[in-house]
Design an enzyme around this catalytic site. Structure first.
Site, PDB file in Angstrom:
ATOM      1  N   LYS A 123       0.853  -1.211   0.000  1.00  0.00           N
ATOM      2  CA  LYS A 123       0.000   0.000   0.000  1.00  0.00           C
ATOM      3  C   LYS A 123       0.878   1.247   0.000  1.00  0.00           C
ATOM      4  CE  LYS A 123      -3.476   2.505   2.752  1.00  0.00           C
ATOM      5  NZ  LYS A 123      -2.823   3.737   3.176  1.00  0.00           N
ATOM      6  N   ARG A 179     -14.391  11.796  -2.808  1.00  0.00           N
ATOM      7  CA  ARG A 179     -15.521  12.356  -2.054  1.00  0.00           C
ATOM      8  C   ARG A 179     -16.852  12.218  -2.792  1.00  0.00           C
ATOM      9  NH1 ARG A 179     -11.781  11.967   0.772  1.00  0.00           N
ATOM     10  NH2 ARG A 179     -10.727  13.545   2.048  1.00  0.00           N
ATOM     11  N   HIS A 203      -1.072   8.100   0.974  1.00  0.00           N
ATOM     12  CA  HIS A 203      -1.338   8.128   2.415  1.00  0.00           C
ATOM     13  C   HIS A 203      -2.177   9.354   2.799  1.00  0.00           C
ATOM     14  CE1 HIS A 203       0.483   5.882   5.993  1.00  0.00           C
ATOM     15  NE2 HIS A 203      -0.368   6.709   6.570  1.00  0.00           N
ATOM     16  N   GLY A 240      -8.550  11.478  -1.471  1.00  0.00           N
ATOM     17  CA  GLY A 240      -9.395  12.604  -1.869  1.00  0.00           C
ATOM     18  C   GLY A 240     -10.717  12.231  -2.522  1.00  0.00           C
ATOM     19  N   ARG A 276     -10.836   9.498   5.317  1.00  0.00           N
ATOM     20  CA  ARG A 276     -11.411  10.611   6.105  1.00  0.00           C
ATOM     21  C   ARG A 276     -12.941  10.669   6.052  1.00  0.00           C
ATOM     22  NH1 ARG A 276      -6.781  12.860   3.906  1.00  0.00           N
ATOM     23  NH2 ARG A 276      -5.188  13.575   5.360  1.00  0.00           N
TER      24      ARG A 276
HETATM   25  C1  LIG Z   1      -6.415   9.936  10.351  1.00  0.00           C
HETATM   26  C2  LIG Z   1      -5.803   9.021   9.345  1.00  0.00           C
HETATM   27  C3  LIG Z   1      -5.134   7.897   9.777  1.00  0.00           C
HETATM   28  C4  LIG Z   1      -4.550   7.037   8.843  1.00  0.00           C
HETATM   29  N1  LIG Z   1      -3.923   5.907   9.294  1.00  0.00           N
HETATM   30  C5  LIG Z   1      -3.372   5.061   8.406  1.00  0.00           C
HETATM   31  C6  LIG Z   1      -2.755   3.862   8.851  1.00  0.00           C
HETATM   32  O1  LIG Z   1      -2.733   3.575  10.039  1.00  0.00           O
HETATM   33  N2  LIG Z   1      -2.180   3.066   7.924  1.00  0.00           N
HETATM   34  C7  LIG Z   1      -2.196   3.377   6.587  1.00  0.00           C
HETATM   35  O2  LIG Z   1      -1.656   2.630   5.779  1.00  0.00           O
HETATM   36  N3  LIG Z   1      -2.805   4.497   6.140  1.00  0.00           N
HETATM   37  C8  LIG Z   1      -3.397   5.328   7.010  1.00  0.00           C
HETATM   38  N4  LIG Z   1      -4.019   6.462   6.550  1.00  0.00           N
HETATM   39  C9  LIG Z   1      -4.088   6.703   5.096  1.00  0.00           C
HETATM   40  C10 LIG Z   1      -5.368   6.104   4.506  1.00  0.00           C
HETATM   41  O3  LIG Z   1      -5.321   4.709   4.514  1.00  0.00           O
HETATM   42  C11 LIG Z   1      -5.611   6.545   3.071  1.00  0.00           C
HETATM   43  O4  LIG Z   1      -4.514   6.154   2.284  1.00  0.00           O
HETATM   44  C12 LIG Z   1      -5.857   8.044   2.856  1.00  0.00           C
HETATM   45  O5  LIG Z   1      -6.276   8.690   4.024  1.00  0.00           O
HETATM   46  C13 LIG Z   1      -6.900   8.207   1.755  1.00  0.00           C
HETATM   47  O6  LIG Z   1      -7.222   9.544   1.584  1.00  0.00           O
HETATM   48  P1  LIG Z   1      -8.619  10.164   2.112  1.00  0.00           P
HETATM   49  O7  LIG Z   1      -8.490  10.296   3.596  1.00  0.00           O
HETATM   50  O8  LIG Z   1      -8.697  11.456   1.404  1.00  0.00           O
HETATM   51  O9  LIG Z   1      -9.718   9.219   1.713  1.00  0.00           O
HETATM   52  C14 LIG Z   1      -4.628   7.322   7.460  1.00  0.00           C
HETATM   53  C15 LIG Z   1      -5.327   8.445   7.043  1.00  0.00           C
HETATM   54  C16 LIG Z   1      -5.918   9.291   7.947  1.00  0.00           C
HETATM   55  C17 LIG Z   1      -6.672  10.479   7.452  1.00  0.00           C
END
Ligand SMILES: Cc1cc2nc3c(=O)[nH]c(=O)nc-3n(C[C@H](O)[C@H](O)[C@H](O)COP(=O)(O)O)c2cc1C
Length: 384
Positions: free
Chosen positions: A245, A307, A269, A305, A327
């Protein structure tokens, strides 16, 4: 005449350059009438961005900031929300749209929709039910959920909340401590998870100003020495498919393919790691133009992103199998399980309505002929 045109062009470019970033568009949601710290009504959530506005109004600022933070100047964070508008749709009409299919299969597991709940740490910052709220809503809706290894609840608590036939994947950070790593894998397997997303885009925790402002310490136990060789070793330690990932280039996608990885997860991420890293749709285009076979030969996941229903359809059209969102569901969780459920149903309806209006009867059949990517192409890197 020449001078007038020049002045007009200069004026227009100044206006465009100064256009402010809009985190959520104005959707008509009136929060000014509700006291800060109070939860608005769930029935007033009509679009995914409403959940973030509601959560910002309701949550303690430090908890909201942890979810909201991007890295450094947050250029990638902002671009994630703006880039989908760079890709225009090419709708086709006068096809029978009375029946639309949204279901999708990965690794022979069938889900009711082509989007999923992406791994995100600390769901408990929004609601005491934490990750269990996600499991329950996803289970009822036949939606894929992948909890994070940095969840509020334990792997076993999350796994045991699943319905009997529910399929979940699990995210993994590779611990430096080999005993802990082996135990994490065993716990994930024993708790019934069916595949692993191993995060590769964080050799070191990103620079995150909003998170730092409120003293959130990094809870991630991740081995900075993790390499493609260790990825191969990791795969030998479990019978579950292990999907990297955080893939962001065609080169890394090709390495994954050559190593026989069962899939890749394109992601930056959520703009929380390396600022100005590419958005999923840019990486997809880079892969599509340089090594399109990747989409045929492995399961491709992507997020960042997303939405709207149209965002999901654009990534699917590039060849992505399943589109993740983090999110949106974290923020919907301020309403607990019901909030997650409403967010899932909202996205299900959007993808369905948008697919019908695009002329796509089955989301598995969408392709790039539905996209105009001319504006995006100028950024895409070409392999020599
Ligand atoms: C608060 C938060 C915590 C996250 N924690 C992890 C995690 O523990 N492991 C990981 O691989 N990605 C983590 N991510 C990334 C998400 O898996 C994802 O790739 C990303 O947030 C997607 O974008 P979006 O929030 O706009 O949908 C996190 C994202 C956020 C916003």
């Amino acid at each position: 005449m020449y001078l007038t045109t020049l002045l007009l062009l200069l004026g227009a470019s100044t206006v465009l350059a100064e256009r402010p970033f809009v985190n959520e568009p104005d959707t008509g949601l009136r929060l000014d009438e509700i006291q800060t710290g109070t939860l608005p009504q769930l029935k007033d959530m009509h679009t995914i961005p409403d959940f973030e506005a509601a959560a910002r109004h309701y949550m303690p600022i430090q908890n909201y900031s942890y979810y909201r933070t991007g890295s450094s100047g947050e250029f990638s964070y902002r671009a994630a929300l703006e880039i989908f508008n760079e890709v225009k749709l090419r709708p086709r009409f006068l096809r029978d749209m009375s029946n639309i299919s949204l279901s999708t299969s990965v690794f022979n597991y069938t889900f009711s929709v082509p989007f999923f709940i992406a791994p995100a740490a600390r769901a408990g910052l929004a609601h005491p039910g934490a990750e269990v709220n996600f499991v329950r809503a996803a289970g009822v809706g036949k939606v894929l959920y992948s909890p994070s290894l940095s969840s509020t609840l334990k792997i076993e608590q999350i796994g045991s909340a699943a319905l009997p036939e529910q399929v979940m994947f699990h995210q993994l950070y590779v611990s430096k401590n080999k005993t802990k790593l082996a135990s994490d894998l065993k716990r994930i397997e024993k708790s019934g998870f069916k595949a692993i997303f191993v995060t590769i885009d964080n050799p070191i925790h990103g620079i995150r100003p909003r998170e730092a402002r409120y003293g959130f310490s990094n809870v991630t136990d991740h081995d900075s020495a993790f390499s493609w060789d260790s990825y191969q070793e990791l795969r030998k330690m479990t019978h579950l498919p292990v999907i990297p990932k955080g893939v962001q280039t065609v080169e890394d996608a090709l390495i994954a393919l050559q190593l026989g990885a069962p899939g890749i997860y394109i992601s930056n991420h959520g703009g929380r790691q390396l600022d100005t890293s590419p958005q999923a749709i840019e990486t997809c285009l880079e892969i599509y133009q340089n090594a399109p076979e990747i989409f045929k030969r492995m399961e491709v996941f992507a997020d960042g992103g997303v939405r709207y229903g149209t965002d999901v359809l654009k990534l699917l059209a590039m060849g992505v199998k399943m589109v993740g969102m983090a999110r949106p569901f974290l923020f919907a969780n301020v309403f607990g399980e019901e909030g997650i459920w409403r967010a899932i149903e909202m996205m299900r309806r959007e993808v369905w309505v948008d697919a019908a209006n695009l002329g796509v009867r089955d989301v598995r059949e969408i392709d790039t002929s539905y996209l105009n990517m001319k504006r995006l192409e100028r950024f895409v890197w070409e392999m020599k």
